[in-house]
Design an enzyme around this catalytic site. Sequence first.
Site, short mmCIF file in Angstrom:
data_model
loop_
_atom_site.label_atom_id
_atom_site.label_comp_id
_atom_site.label_asym_id
_atom_site.label_seq_id
_atom_site.Cartn_x
_atom_site.Cartn_y
_atom_site.Cartn_z
N GLY A 12 0.80 -1.22 0.00
CA GLY A 12 0.00 0.00 0.00
C GLY A 12 0.83 1.27 0.00
N ALA A 13 1.99 1.23 -0.67
CA ALA A 13 2.92 2.36 -0.58
C ALA A 13 2.79 3.36 -1.71
CB ALA A 13 4.35 1.83 -0.53
N ARG A 15 0.86 5.90 -1.81
CA ARG A 15 0.45 7.23 -1.31
C ARG A 15 0.51 7.24 0.21
NH1 ARG A 15 -4.15 4.55 -3.15
NH2 ARG A 15 -3.87 5.54 -5.16
N ILE A 17 0.83 7.38 4.19
CA ILE A 17 1.84 6.96 5.16
C ILE A 17 2.85 6.01 4.52
CG2 ILE A 17 2.21 5.67 7.30
CD1 ILE A 17 -0.52 6.82 8.25
N GLY A 18 2.38 5.09 3.69
CA GLY A 18 3.29 4.15 3.04
C GLY A 18 4.32 4.86 2.19
N LYS A 37 -1.69 -1.54 -5.54
CA LYS A 37 -2.56 -1.76 -6.69
C LYS A 37 -2.52 -0.65 -7.72
CE LYS A 37 -6.57 -2.30 -4.82
NZ LYS A 37 -8.03 -2.51 -4.80
N TYR A 163 -14.50 -2.96 11.43
CA TYR A 163 -13.20 -2.36 11.16
C TYR A 163 -12.27 -2.52 12.35
CZ TYR A 163 -9.58 1.15 10.38
OH TYR A 163 -8.37 1.79 10.25
N LYS A 167 -8.50 -4.45 12.56
CA LYS A 167 -7.24 -3.81 12.91
C LYS A 167 -6.61 -4.46 14.14
CE LYS A 167 -5.61 -0.94 10.96
NZ LYS A 167 -4.76 -0.93 9.74
#
Length: 272
Positions: A12-13, A15, A17-18, A37, A163, A167
Amino acid sequence: MTFQNRTIFITGASRGIGEAIALKLAAAGANIVIAAKSVEEDPRLGGTIFSVAAAVESAGGKALPIQVDIRDEAQIQQAVQKAADTFGGIDVVINNASAIQLTNTEQTPAKRFDLMYDINVRGTFLVTQHCIPYLKKGNNPHILTLSPPVNITPQWLGPHVAYTISKYNMSMLTLGWAEELKSYGIAANSLWPATTIATAAIKNLLGGDAIIKVSRKPAIMADAAYYILDKPAASCTGNNFIDEAVLKAEGITDLAHYAVTPGGRLQPDLFL
């Protein structure tokens, strides 16, 4: 410890924080695998694996953008293999990819429940599982998962239980891996922000520009991740870290520059 030539696999990098973590570690000389993705920019979110790869190279690191949907185990296996083949191994895995749906039980469709579990829990598990053989041979190997400390106080479970438990499952995986993998010298920790972080996802989900103004910049999470991953793996494991506590432990007590609105009110995170 050094990040020079260490290979960091980040989900998920593309955008947020990633991306911030990727750029921080790239500036320290790391090889960054951008596993996400997005190959075409969504105007609501911004960023693609290719835009982050270009930024990583500009920051001084080596980049490998790989399109991967972590709901698909075959894609995970291919991405991990390509990363290892390209850079000679994997030293750190950062489980940053996550799906969010802040609705109560009646308002959470099955497909959204499944999405959160497929990405947050199953995806995190499978990415880590397939990276472990390389982490066992890695240079100061770490697993870092972006998830909150487990807090079963009803006020955190009630508003969006699906959710929340997804987490918490990520954090429980972290604690399990810390015990399971300690004999290999592989660290497993989680990291979570004390305040909301100014990302496109938060803006779209939690209140537009108003929530951004009372948030901190992603840089605080990147800096905290840097300090965690720089520690010896054998002695830094099994922790559910909070970003500002990590920085304060490093002697960094002035956090004002991380605020989007310096001196303004900050919104505590959902789970704290």
